[in-house]
Motif scaffolding. Structure first.
Motif, short mmCIF file in Angstrom:
data_model
loop_
_atom_site.label_atom_id
_atom_site.label_comp_id
_atom_site.label_asym_id
_atom_site.label_seq_id
_atom_site.Cartn_x
_atom_site.Cartn_y
_atom_site.Cartn_z
N UNK A 162 0.84 -1.21 0.00
CA UNK A 162 0.00 0.00 0.00
C UNK A 162 0.87 1.25 0.00
N UNK A 163 0.31 2.35 -0.45
CA UNK A 163 1.06 3.61 -0.55
C UNK A 163 1.60 4.06 0.80
N UNK A 213 15.03 15.37 -0.72
CA UNK A 213 16.19 15.09 0.13
C UNK A 213 16.32 13.59 0.42
N UNK A 214 17.56 13.12 0.44
CA UNK A 214 17.87 11.75 0.84
C UNK A 214 18.45 11.82 2.25
N UNK A 215 17.77 11.18 3.19
CA UNK A 215 18.08 11.32 4.61
C UNK A 215 18.95 10.17 5.10
N UNK A 216 20.03 10.51 5.76
CA UNK A 216 20.93 9.50 6.35
C UNK A 216 21.12 9.79 7.83
N UNK A 220 11.53 10.86 2.20
CA UNK A 220 10.13 11.17 2.51
C UNK A 220 9.57 12.15 1.47
N UNK A 221 8.25 12.06 1.25
CA UNK A 221 7.62 13.00 0.35
C UNK A 221 7.43 14.35 1.06
N UNK A 222 6.84 15.30 0.37
CA UNK A 222 6.72 16.64 0.94
C UNK A 222 5.80 16.67 2.16
N UNK A 282 5.85 11.61 4.54
CA UNK A 282 5.60 10.17 4.52
C UNK A 282 6.75 9.44 3.83
N UNK A 283 7.15 8.33 4.42
CA UNK A 283 8.22 7.53 3.84
C UNK A 283 7.77 6.95 2.51
#
Length: 335
Positions: free
Chosen positions: A18-19, A217-220, A317-319, A322-323
């Motif tokens: 699911x989304x 953004x790519x989060x680390x 995550x989207x704007x 949400x992951x």
């Protein structure tokens, strides 16, 4: 559409997710594995999309989706080709080992062929024999393609992109210089990579996907602390169609080939190499960059490479927060 492979045998058990990443339904009535789906994408994808829509509306049987139960979406692949699309990263890492960067790197993509026979699951540990190898993570984006003919143009390559994933391209920094000095490329310095729990079709990214790159953004995180948040759509010298066309210049690419972006890396607003998150900057997607910036600014690297017991987390995550792909979260353990 979001797809995942639960751990099952060598090639996983394909499920549609699911989304919101909370529930899944078996894809088995349509196809058993993701590779089988990619082998016959034009026929299979519409049926998987029907399952996805049914899942969103509660019209198909479902079960709770757990990211820790996942293998990488493709637990093994016919080919894994990793580029270095963010030339800022290439420049910094080459400086770290005292190597000049040829001017051609700005016009001709850098790429290596990685091991694809056994990818790590997104929550599997990174097991290494020795911390002295210089264990590092590299947060990246990757795409999975359909068949690409030899000599394909970037436009033809763009049309072959089927799925998008996140990557942790594990690197052993202290083994790299010796291997590259032999003139024959990486092998021992590049152990198994891990991919996000979920692979998604490009339309799931909405306006963040322009057909060639992901502008989010790519989060680390390392041990729970923010380490990097560079935007994957910024400072990407070569977009995915360019990378795929480069890989296909002298050979066809078969369905299921994975092409990586290389470590996502942004310059600072003033054109410098970037500042740590703790100083209000965008940080870095690998420890090697941090160490190089420390060397430039302070004369010596201070941040150690990963130690046994450290945890790395990579997510996008989207704007709305949400992951999108679920999270890669791995503990470094002694083998």
């Amino acid at each position: 559409m979001k797809l995942a492979s639960l751990k099952h045998g060598r090639d996983g058990r394909l499920v549609v997710v699911s989304r919101d990443l909370t529930h899944a339904t078996d894809a088995f009535p349509v196809v058993a594995t993701l590779q089988a789906a990619l082998d016959d994408w034009d026929s299979v994808a519409p049926r998987l999309a029907d399952l996805a829509e049914g899942l969103e509306h509660g019209a198909v049987p479902s079960f709770r989706f757990h990211e820790h139960a996942c293998a990488s979406p493709l637990p093994r692949a016919y080919q894994w080709a990793d580029g270095s699309a963010y030339v800022n990263h290439v420049e910094l890492v080459r400086k770290a080992r005292g190597a000049e960067m040829p001017e051609s790197f700005w016009t001709d993509p850098l790429m290596y062929q990685g091991g694809s026979d056994a990818f790590l699951g997104p929550r599997d540990p990174i097991r290494m024999a020795d911390e002295a190898f210089g264990i590092d993570f590299e947060a990246e984006i990757a795409v999975v393609v359909d068949d690409v003919p030899m000599g394909a143009s970037p436009e033809e390559a763009a049309a072959a992109i089927r799925l998008v994933m996140l990557v942790n391209d594990v690197s052993l920094r202290n083994l790299i210089p010796g291997e590259l000095a032999k003139g024959f490329g990486f092998f021992q310095a590049k152990p198994s990579s891990a991919f996000s729990p979920v692979a998604i079709t490009p339309e799931e990214l909405g306006a963040a996907w322009d057909g060639g790159k992901v502008t989010l953004p790519l989060l680390s995180f390392v041990d729970g602390k923010p380490f990097g948040r560079p935007n994957a759509g910024v400072d990407m010298t070569f977009d995915f169609p360019r990378l795929i066309a480069h890989a296909a210049r002298t050979r066809p690419l078969c369905a299921g080939t994975i092409v990586g972006s290389g470590t996502v890396s942004n310059k600072d607003a003033d054109g410098g190499p970037g500042r740590p998150v703790a100083e209000g900057g965008l940080g870095y997607s690998c420890i090697a960059e941090t160490r190089m910036v420390e060397t430039i600014r302070e004369g010596a690297a201070k941040t150690p490479f990963l130690k046994f017991g450290d945890t790395v987390r990579i997510e996008m995550k989207d704007e709305a927060g949400h992951s999108l792909f679920g999270a890669i979260e791995q503990v470094v353990e002694k083998a």
